[in-house]
Design an enzyme around this catalytic site. Structure first.
Site, PDB file in Angstrom:
ATOM      1  N   GLU A   4      17.474  -0.968  26.550  1.00  0.00           N
ATOM      2  CA  GLU A   4      16.881  -0.760  25.368  1.00  0.00           C
ATOM      3  C   GLU A   4      15.293  -0.999  25.619  1.00  0.00           C
ATOM      4  O   GLU A   4      14.571  -0.464  25.142  1.00  0.00           O
ATOM      5  CB  GLU A   4      17.340  -1.418  24.256  1.00  0.00           C
ATOM      6  CG  GLU A   4      18.509  -0.954  23.923  1.00  0.00           C
ATOM      7  CD  GLU A   4      19.301  -1.903  22.604  1.00  0.00           C
ATOM      8  OE1 GLU A   4      19.721  -1.370  21.580  1.00  0.00           O
ATOM      9  OE2 GLU A   4      19.319  -3.023  22.931  1.00  0.00           O
ATOM     10  N   ASP A  13       4.946 -13.720  10.050  1.00  0.00           N
ATOM     11  CA  ASP A  13       5.237 -13.122   8.604  1.00  0.00           C
ATOM     12  C   ASP A  13       5.464 -14.319   7.626  1.00  0.00           C
ATOM     13  O   ASP A  13       5.273 -15.641   7.936  1.00  0.00           O
ATOM     14  CB  ASP A  13       6.425 -12.213   8.430  1.00  0.00           C
ATOM     15  CG  ASP A  13       6.489 -11.031   7.363  1.00  0.00           C
ATOM     16  OD1 ASP A  13       6.745 -11.770   6.183  1.00  0.00           O
ATOM     17  OD2 ASP A  13       5.761  -9.905   7.712  1.00  0.00           O
ATOM     18  N   ASP A  65      -0.745   3.241  -2.807  1.00  0.00           N
ATOM     19  CA  ASP A  65      -1.679   4.093  -3.476  1.00  0.00           C
ATOM     20  C   ASP A  65      -3.115   4.439  -2.813  1.00  0.00           C
ATOM     21  O   ASP A  65      -3.346   3.529  -2.064  1.00  0.00           O
ATOM     22  CB  ASP A  65      -1.742   3.473  -4.964  1.00  0.00           C
ATOM     23  CG  ASP A  65      -2.103   2.303  -5.174  1.00  0.00           C
ATOM     24  OD1 ASP A  65      -3.366   2.054  -4.739  1.00  0.00           O
ATOM     25  OD2 ASP A  65      -1.451   1.237  -5.556  1.00  0.00           O
ATOM     26  N   PHE A  67      -3.316  -1.827 -23.161  1.00  0.00           N
ATOM     27  CA  PHE A  67      -4.612  -1.699 -22.768  1.00  0.00           C
ATOM     28  C   PHE A  67      -5.628  -1.741 -23.834  1.00  0.00           C
ATOM     29  O   PHE A  67      -5.296  -0.812 -24.598  1.00  0.00           O
ATOM     30  CB  PHE A  67      -4.937  -0.481 -21.922  1.00  0.00           C
ATOM     31  CG  PHE A  67      -6.274  -0.254 -21.591  1.00  0.00           C
ATOM     32  CD1 PHE A  67      -7.140  -0.608 -20.484  1.00  0.00           C
ATOM     33  CD2 PHE A  67      -7.136   0.707 -22.201  1.00  0.00           C
ATOM     34  CE1 PHE A  67      -8.327  -0.569 -20.272  1.00  0.00           C
ATOM     35  CE2 PHE A  67      -8.538   1.020 -21.937  1.00  0.00           C
ATOM     36  CZ  PHE A  67      -9.217   0.352 -20.930  1.00  0.00           C
ATOM     37  N   ASP A 104       0.673  -9.430   1.204  1.00  0.00           N
ATOM     38  CA  ASP A 104       1.824  -9.060   0.456  1.00  0.00           C
ATOM     39  C   ASP A 104       1.739  -9.506  -0.989  1.00  0.00           C
ATOM     40  O   ASP A 104       0.728 -10.136  -1.664  1.00  0.00           O
ATOM     41  CB  ASP A 104       3.135  -9.999   1.032  1.00  0.00           C
ATOM     42  CG  ASP A 104       4.431  -9.174   1.031  1.00  0.00           C
ATOM     43  OD1 ASP A 104       4.538  -8.159   0.127  1.00  0.00           O
ATOM     44  OD2 ASP A 104       5.356  -9.672   1.474  1.00  0.00           O
TER      45      ASP A 104
HETATM   46  C1  DGJ Z   1       8.113  -8.257   1.495  1.00  0.00           C
HETATM   47  C2  DGJ Z   1       7.677  -7.598   2.773  1.00  0.00           C
HETATM   48  O1  DGJ Z   1       7.827  -6.182   2.562  1.00  0.00           O
HETATM   49  C3  DGJ Z   1       8.486  -8.032   4.105  1.00  0.00           C
HETATM   50  O2  DGJ Z   1       7.736  -7.155   5.003  1.00  0.00           O
HETATM   51  C4  DGJ Z   1       8.142  -9.476   4.316  1.00  0.00           C
HETATM   52  O3  DGJ Z   1       6.872  -9.541   4.666  1.00  0.00           O
HETATM   53  C5  DGJ Z   1       8.541  -9.978   3.024  1.00  0.00           C
HETATM   54  N1  DGJ Z   1       8.179  -9.674   1.823  1.00  0.00           N
HETATM   55  C6  DGJ Z   1       8.016 -11.627   3.110  1.00  0.00           C
HETATM   56  O4  DGJ Z   1       8.423 -12.347   2.295  1.00  0.00           O
END
Ligand code: DGJ
Length: 727
Positions: free
Chosen positions: A613, A365, A533, A279, A477
């Site tokens: 289930e 996802d 965080d 830094f 992500d």
């Molecule tokens: C990491 C994430 O924590 C997972 O839940 C999933 O989304 C994967 N990446 C997908 O690449």
């Protein structure tokens, strides 16, 4: 309440249960005089002792007075090179190459409301806040240091931030700028840090301070899976419900350093802020640098109270909740069920299996874009993969909505694959030093988010996708730690700015997205919990807690996380068994009990569940919805420590009016002839009488003092929930 005694330069910050005080002394040195349980006030500098210590030098104004040394006095913001040999809060280097910082009091100001920090996340709010700004100057270097204090009385929260201004005539290199320095006169303290690794984040580690420095840090460009930018300093004897403790959270998601030092005099110093590693920020004349915010809660009565104050303040004064307090949807995510191999029909079939169980949001996802058939390609190409989803989102989303569900999508904006059109067109947009080979992480590279044109390109591409259909949720992500940190946009002598500029770039884009799509829920995720965080929580009201979805490991991960962060922030899903991370099989009941003390959802193909289930799932979803406020906004009590051998892991949520409570418990591995055990409940109204699961009449004081006998559940990892309602 902030009390300024300008005659004696004593500044006192009172919260409901705590008091914090500093004083500028006769040499204009800003001393820290007290932080602890609330006291009436006055000038607490009488606590400070002066004694001549060998090897502790004396400032010029002190003349030959040898008992006055910056090395032995409690400092409000520690300096460097002028006599204090403990950890410095700040280091700067003017053109002459010197490294001295000698800060003296230069005034202060009281403001109504909360300060804000440009480009950085920070706690916010209205007139329930007060702000104190204290100005310090190093006259020789022409540097002004402004210390900001925000006081939120009702939650015992004191925030701090620092702004440094170059008031000189030539550039200065800022090499270190902590957000928080806290000196304690004497005291025997333990430091608790929250450590781990990918798939086992935020496990508490407690150790007594010994002379010297103990620290945790991140140099990964993220706050990291390995150490959290939240630490606790506490008296040796402190526990959940007793003893003095101090929690300190950095509202920042990049490299950090949290360090505690026990000194020659057995005083203690806590420092928290941006990691000085790599830094260095150049300030031209007139320019300012703002260090991220740090938030403090002192609890005179143990960790439980400290956590509850953090939870309340984070929920009400940090997170921006697009749903404005309305219930967030129960979701189904396809990742663990399909990974990259799916098509539109597969996704719709997963949604179809979830809709009759009253699951409300379908999340698509990773794998829907570019040439993304594995984690080796496609990142950066934010266009729908028409082979998997022939009609694009325009065709898929209506099919999901017809089921009565809303639609969410996964993105990873900060990354690029070498096998992508984006990388082929702009190889220089990835972080990396020209002439050196790249270091890959999960087979991918990191985009240089310090560059505006890179962020702009990514954002426009993602916007097109978001605008092509009705998208109500985004999972943001980030799946690797930073390496090759070098930016083509900055000269050689400014490369020390890249780590911080990167995270400022992430914040800028998150903020844009949040403002452009005010109704959209953004969930943070960094390969699970690598950026869990307070900084991220400002933009993303919930964060995927861990890629480890094993319910038994989750007991520990969620327990550690709860020391600072509220249940409503913890992304938690029920997944299939045997679990992909641990190969452990746990009942659907237990998986549900654990996941519903988080944001709650499912991450599996529900077509593969049995009718029994599915009945259980339906019941779980209904139960969660019925008790949503209690679970998500209730006061959280840790009843046991799942890291210790014991009959069960147990926790409890209590409604603010204490008329309702939910106790959840999960047993460990089974033993023959287990001992009889009793669980003492917490936080109830001693004067109220409660029914448990609709039965009996138990006085609150009895349940808290005498307790509740633990049922003898047979088999490993059994679970139970007790719903208490006042009669
Ligand atoms: C990491 C994430 O924590 C997972 O839940 C999933 O989304 C994967 N990446 C997908 O690449």
């Amino acid at each position: 309440m902030i009390v300024l005694d300008k005659e004696h330069n004593v500044f006192t910050l009172h919260t409901q249960n705590t008091t914090y005080q500093m004083k500028a002394d006769q040499y204009s040195v800003l001393l820290h005089t007290y932080y602890g349980p609330r006291v009436s006030g006055g000038d607490l500098s009488y606590l400070i002792q002066y004694a001549d210590r060998g090897s502790s030098p004396n400032p010029n104004e002190a003349g030959h007075r040898r008992d006055y040394s910056l090395d032995t006095l409690p400092q409000e913001y520690s300096t460097c090179g002028v006599g204090d040999y403990r950890m410095p809060s700040i280091e700067f280097e003017p053109e002459d190459g010197s490294r001295l910082a000698d800060l003296r009091f230069a005034g202060c100001e009281l403001r109504k409301g909360k300060y804000s920090l440009e480009g950085l996340p920070a706690f916010w709010g209205g007139d329930e806040w007060e702000t104190l700004v204290v100005r310090l100057r190093d006259g020789s270097a022409g540097m002004l240091v402004e210390l900001y204090y925000g006081v939120l009385e009702r939650y015992d929260l004191i925030t701090r931030a620092v702004r440094v201004v170059n008031q000189g005539t030539s550039p200065v290199r800022l090499r270190r700028c902590a957000s928080l320095c806290l000196d304690f006169l004497g005291g025997d303290y333990d430091l608790i840090t929250f450590d781990g690794c990918h798939v086992m984040e935020r496990c508490p580690n407690r150790a007594p301070l010994r002379q010297g420095v103990q620290s945790v840090e991140s140099v990964r460009g993220t706050s990291s899976h390995h150490h959290n930018p939240f630490v606790v300093l506490c008296e040796h004897g402190a526990g959940e419900d007793y003893g003095l403790c101090y929690g300190a959270a950095l509202v920042y998601s990049g490299n950090f350093l949290a360090a505690a030092e026990r000194t020659q005099l057995e005083h203690n110093r806590l420092l928290l802020g941006i990691n000085p590693y790599h830094f260095c920020w150049t300030l031209a004349p007139g320019e300012a640098f703002t260090a991220p915010e740090a938030a403090l809660v002192c609890s005179p009565c143990g960790f439980g109270q400290m956590s509850r104050q953090f939870h309340r303040a984070i929920r009400e004064n940090l997170i921006h909740d697009p749903l404005q307090g309305r219930r967030r949807p129960v979701l189904i995510n396809n990742w663990e069920a399909t990974e990259f191999s799916f098509n539109a029909d597969k996704l719709v079939s997963i949604a179809q299996s979830a809709a009759p169980l009253d699951i409300e949001l379908f999340v698509m996802d990773d794998g829907w874009f570019g040439s993304r058939d594995s984690d080796r390609g496609g990142l950066g190409d934010w266009v729908v993969n028409r082979e998997k989803l022939p009609g694009g989102l325009e065709a898929l989303v209506p099919r999901i909505k017809e089921l009565g569900m809303s639609f969410g999508i996964w993105i990873e904006p900060e990354m690029v694959s070498e096998d992508s059109d984006l990388y082929r067109a702009h190889p220089d947009w990835a972080l990396g030093v020209p002439g050196r080979p790249h270091t890959r992480g999960r087979s991918q590279l990191t985009l240089d988010f310090s560059r505006r044109e890179v962020r702009e390109h990514i954002y426009q591409a993602i916007r097109k996708v978001l605008d092509s259909a009705d998208v109500s949720y985004v999972k943001w992500d980030m799946n690797r730690s930073l390496t090759d940190v070098w930016s083509g946009a900055l000269p050689a002598d400014r490369q020390g700015e890249v780590f911080h500029r990167y995270i400022l770039g992430v914040y800028e884009l998150l903020d844009r997205m949040r403002r452009d799509y005010p109704d959209m829920l953004i969930e943070g995720c960094t390969g699970g919990g690598g950026r869990f965080d307070a900084g991220m929580l400002y933009y993303t009201p919930q964060i995927w807690c861990s890629d480890n979805t094993d319910a038994i490991d989750r007991l520990r991960i969620q327990y550690g996380t709860s020391f600072c962060y509220p249940v409503s922030a913890m992304g938690a899903h029920v997944s299939a068994v045997p679990n992909g991370q641990t190969a452990r099989t746990v009942s659907m009941e237990t998986r549900g009990v654990v996941a519903m003390s988080g944001t709650f959802g499912y991450e599996m193909d529900l077509n593969e569940t049995t009718p029994e289930e599915r009945e259980i799932i339906k019941g779980q979803v209904a139960f969660f919805k019925a008790h949503y406020d209690l679970i998500q906004r209730g006061d959280y009590y840790r009843l046991t420590d799942p890291f210790r051998e014991g009959p069960c892991a147990a926790w409890e949520q209590v409604s603010p009016d204490r008329r309702e409570a939910l106790v959840s418990l999960v047993t460990g591995s089974a033993h023959a002839a287990p001992p009889f055990s009793v669980l003492r409940l917490k936080g109830l109204d001693p004067c109220l009488t409660y029914q448990i699961n609709g039965q009996g009449a138990y006085p609150g004081d009895v349940l808290m003092e005498a307790g509740w006998p633990l049922p003898m559940l047979q088999g490993d990892y059994q679970s139970m929930q007790l719903y208490l309602s006042a009669v």
